[in-house]
Design a protein around this motif. Sequence first.
Motif, PDB file in Angstrom:
ATOM      1  N   LEU A  46       0.815  -1.211   0.000  1.00 25.19           N
ATOM      2  CA  LEU A  46       0.000   0.000   0.000  1.00 25.19           C
ATOM      3  C   LEU A  46       0.848   1.260   0.000  1.00 25.19           C
ATOM      4  O   LEU A  46       0.429   2.295  -0.479  1.00 25.19           O
ATOM      5  CB  LEU A  46      -0.924   0.000   1.224  1.00 25.19           C
ATOM      6  N   SER A  47       2.045   1.157   0.582  1.00 23.25           N
ATOM      7  CA  SER A  47       2.972   2.279   0.622  1.00 23.25           C
ATOM      8  C   SER A  47       4.366   1.713   0.850  1.00 23.25           C
ATOM      9  O   SER A  47       4.559   0.500   0.854  1.00 23.25           O
ATOM     10  CB  SER A  47       2.594   3.254   1.750  1.00 23.25           C
ATOM     11  N   GLU A  48       5.328   2.584   1.068  1.00 26.52           N
ATOM     12  CA  GLU A  48       6.711   2.140   1.245  1.00 26.52           C
ATOM     13  C   GLU A  48       6.871   1.215   2.452  1.00 26.52           C
ATOM     14  O   GLU A  48       7.707   0.317   2.447  1.00 26.52           O
ATOM     15  CB  GLU A  48       7.619   3.361   1.405  1.00 26.52           C
ATOM     16  N   ASN A  49       6.049   1.415   3.473  1.00 29.73           N
ATOM     17  CA  ASN A  49       6.213   0.654   4.719  1.00 29.73           C
ATOM     18  C   ASN A  49       5.005  -0.204   5.084  1.00 29.73           C
ATOM     19  O   ASN A  49       5.013  -0.848   6.130  1.00 29.73           O
ATOM     20  CB  ASN A  49       6.500   1.612   5.883  1.00 29.73           C
ATOM     21  N   THR A  50       3.961  -0.215   4.254  1.00 29.76           N
ATOM     22  CA  THR A  50       2.706  -0.851   4.629  1.00 29.76           C
ATOM     23  C   THR A  50       2.257  -1.870   3.584  1.00 29.76           C
ATOM     24  O   THR A  50       2.305  -1.600   2.391  1.00 29.76           O
ATOM     25  CB  THR A  50       1.596   0.207   4.813  1.00 29.76           C
ATOM     26  N   TRP A  51       1.829  -3.043   4.089  1.00 28.53           N
ATOM     27  CA  TRP A  51       1.306  -4.095   3.213  1.00 28.53           C
ATOM     28  C   TRP A  51      -0.062  -4.534   3.717  1.00 28.53           C
ATOM     29  O   TRP A  51      -0.290  -4.647   4.922  1.00 28.53           O
ATOM     30  CB  TRP A  51       2.230  -5.312   3.202  1.00 28.53           C
TER      31      TRP A  51
ATOM     32  N   LYS B 250     -14.628  -8.030   3.004  1.00 33.32           N
ATOM     33  CA  LYS B 250     -14.408  -6.660   2.557  1.00 33.32           C
ATOM     34  C   LYS B 250     -15.639  -5.799   2.833  1.00 33.32           C
ATOM     35  O   LYS B 250     -15.553  -4.591   2.944  1.00 33.32           O
ATOM     36  CB  LYS B 250     -14.067  -6.646   1.074  1.00 33.32           C
ATOM     37  N   THR B 251     -16.812  -6.437   2.913  1.00 36.87           N
ATOM     38  CA  THR B 251     -18.029  -5.674   3.167  1.00 36.87           C
ATOM     39  C   THR B 251     -18.279  -5.499   4.658  1.00 36.87           C
ATOM     40  O   THR B 251     -19.182  -4.787   5.046  1.00 36.87           O
ATOM     41  CB  THR B 251     -19.236  -6.391   2.551  1.00 36.87           C
ATOM     42  N   LEU B 252     -17.488  -6.180   5.485  1.00 34.12           N
ATOM     43  CA  LEU B 252     -17.742  -6.172   6.918  1.00 34.12           C
ATOM     44  C   LEU B 252     -16.725  -5.385   7.724  1.00 34.12           C
ATOM     45  O   LEU B 252     -17.047  -4.830   8.748  1.00 34.12           O
ATOM     46  CB  LEU B 252     -17.780  -7.612   7.438  1.00 34.12           C
ATOM     47  N   LYS B 253     -15.489  -5.369   7.269  1.00 25.24           N
ATOM     48  CA  LYS B 253     -14.482  -4.658   8.039  1.00 25.24           C
ATOM     49  C   LYS B 253     -13.347  -4.189   7.143  1.00 25.24           C
ATOM     50  O   LYS B 253     -13.133  -4.725   6.051  1.00 25.24           O
ATOM     51  CB  LYS B 253     -13.926  -5.552   9.147  1.00 25.24           C
ATOM     52  N   LYS B 254     -12.619  -3.228   7.613  1.00 22.95           N
ATOM     53  CA  LYS B 254     -11.482  -2.700   6.865  1.00 22.95           C
ATOM     54  C   LYS B 254     -10.351  -3.727   6.860  1.00 22.95           C
ATOM     55  O   LYS B 254     -10.061  -4.343   7.886  1.00 22.95           O
ATOM     56  CB  LYS B 254     -11.008  -1.403   7.519  1.00 22.95           C
ATOM     57  N   PRO B 255      -9.704  -3.950   5.702  1.00 20.72           N
ATOM     58  CA  PRO B 255      -8.614  -4.933   5.642  1.00 20.72           C
ATOM     59  C   PRO B 255      -7.494  -4.593   6.622  1.00 20.72           C
ATOM     60  O   PRO B 255      -7.160  -3.419   6.819  1.00 20.72           O
ATOM     61  CB  PRO B 255      -8.125  -4.813   4.193  1.00 20.72           C
ATOM     62  N   GLU B 256      -6.935  -5.598   7.258  1.00 21.17           N
ATOM     63  CA  GLU B 256      -5.836  -5.388   8.180  1.00 21.17           C
ATOM     64  C   GLU B 256      -4.535  -5.185   7.405  1.00 21.17           C
ATOM     65  O   GLU B 256      -4.389  -5.651   6.270  1.00 21.17           O
ATOM     66  CB  GLU B 256      -5.714  -6.584   9.119  1.00 21.17           C
ATOM     67  N   VAL B 257      -3.590  -4.504   8.036  1.00 13.81           N
ATOM     68  CA  VAL B 257      -2.313  -4.227   7.389  1.00 13.81           C
ATOM     69  C   VAL B 257      -1.176  -4.545   8.348  1.00 13.81           C
ATOM     70  O   VAL B 257      -1.373  -4.679   9.556  1.00 13.81           O
ATOM     71  CB  VAL B 257      -2.211  -2.742   6.947  1.00 13.81           C
ATOM     72  N   ILE B 258       0.017  -4.685   7.793  1.00 15.37           N
ATOM     73  CA  ILE B 258       1.230  -4.756   8.597  1.00 15.37           C
ATOM     74  C   ILE B 258       2.111  -3.578   8.212  1.00 15.37           C
ATOM     75  O   ILE B 258       2.087  -3.116   7.057  1.00 15.37           O
ATOM     76  CB  ILE B 258       1.996  -6.074   8.388  1.00 15.37           C
ATOM     77  N   VAL B 259       2.864  -3.094   9.165  1.00 13.87           N
ATOM     78  CA  VAL B 259       3.771  -1.966   8.937  1.00 13.87           C
ATOM     79  C   VAL B 259       5.186  -2.416   9.257  1.00 13.87           C
ATOM     80  O   VAL B 259       5.449  -2.962  10.339  1.00 13.87           O
ATOM     81  CB  VAL B 259       3.394  -0.760   9.824  1.00 13.87           C
TER      82      VAL B 259
END
Length: 326
Positions: free
Chosen positions: A242-247, A281-290
């Motif tokens: 998603l960004s330089e530090n986030t997946w 995807k319709t129930l909650k925001k996707p989780e991410v790792i940093v």
Amino acid sequence: MQKVFFPKLQSVNFKNQPRTDIIEGGPYQGLLARAFKRSPYIWDEIGDQLFGELFDGLEPGSLPEQILISDQSAGPAMTEHEPYTGSYWEKERKDPFLLANHLKCFIEEAKRWGITNVQVLLVFRRQDEWIASKYAQRSDRLEHASQEHFEERIRYTLSRSAGYFTDGIVLDYNRLCHQLTEAVGKYNLLMVPYEWLQQDKAGFLTSISKFISDENGYDTETESVRRILKSGKNQKKNVRSLSENTWELRQNHSDIPSIRLRPARIWNALGLPSEISLSMKTLKKPEVIVLKESMRNEIINVYKASNRALSEKLGLDLARYGYYSS
């Protein structure tokens, strides 16, 4: 590269992840990936059968002059320690030493088929980025994927007393280079950093086409590179980044809730399912790792000596891509 670049090379016969019915394995694993998980003696015992599959039933002496085989999952891999929700995700380990010994036995079988030269092309990625991307890609199969678990796995991988000599050693690219050089020879190995593709597409693709092609085919492949660059289709975006530090983590399918439709007999009579799954995807925001800066630096520090030695060995300035501080 397997979908856009390699198929356009005109001087080679390209085979993308050839399959096998002889060796059992996960549904997404090709012939080489399945074979390389096992003892290298597999090539002594059933190498002739595997080569028959590899080359679509052709006989020794009737093969195309140049064959390019791509199988990304056949490269070095870490052991999968955590419980998986899918039974076909097997625990595996393909360290540099095991991979090199497979190649030595593979080359001996290739000689029996009249193949006189085997080359290896390997694209590697900076270790911190590789670890984060790999975790995100496989997160849908992990039962406990989270930021906390991600950081726990990093600490385990880097610890000399825990997982370094099981998992971490896979990312020691200098040792990998040494092992592969012993297996195939210095001039039959090309190792290039993934970051080169991101910063200099033309130089990256030209280097590969020059390695793959003989002198007669190089001009043709150079033209192939020009067409690919002009089309703008030579690089696929990392879909989890998603960004330089986030997946973004993949959705764990075992957690998808379902709704039972009542009365079930009516839906079944209509040929429709009486139970449907809801997309998370319709129930909650996707989780991410940093990938925190402190952990990124910790990873780079573990491998910086190896990366520096590899940089000198390959004649490439890996410091410009962040592999170590110049």
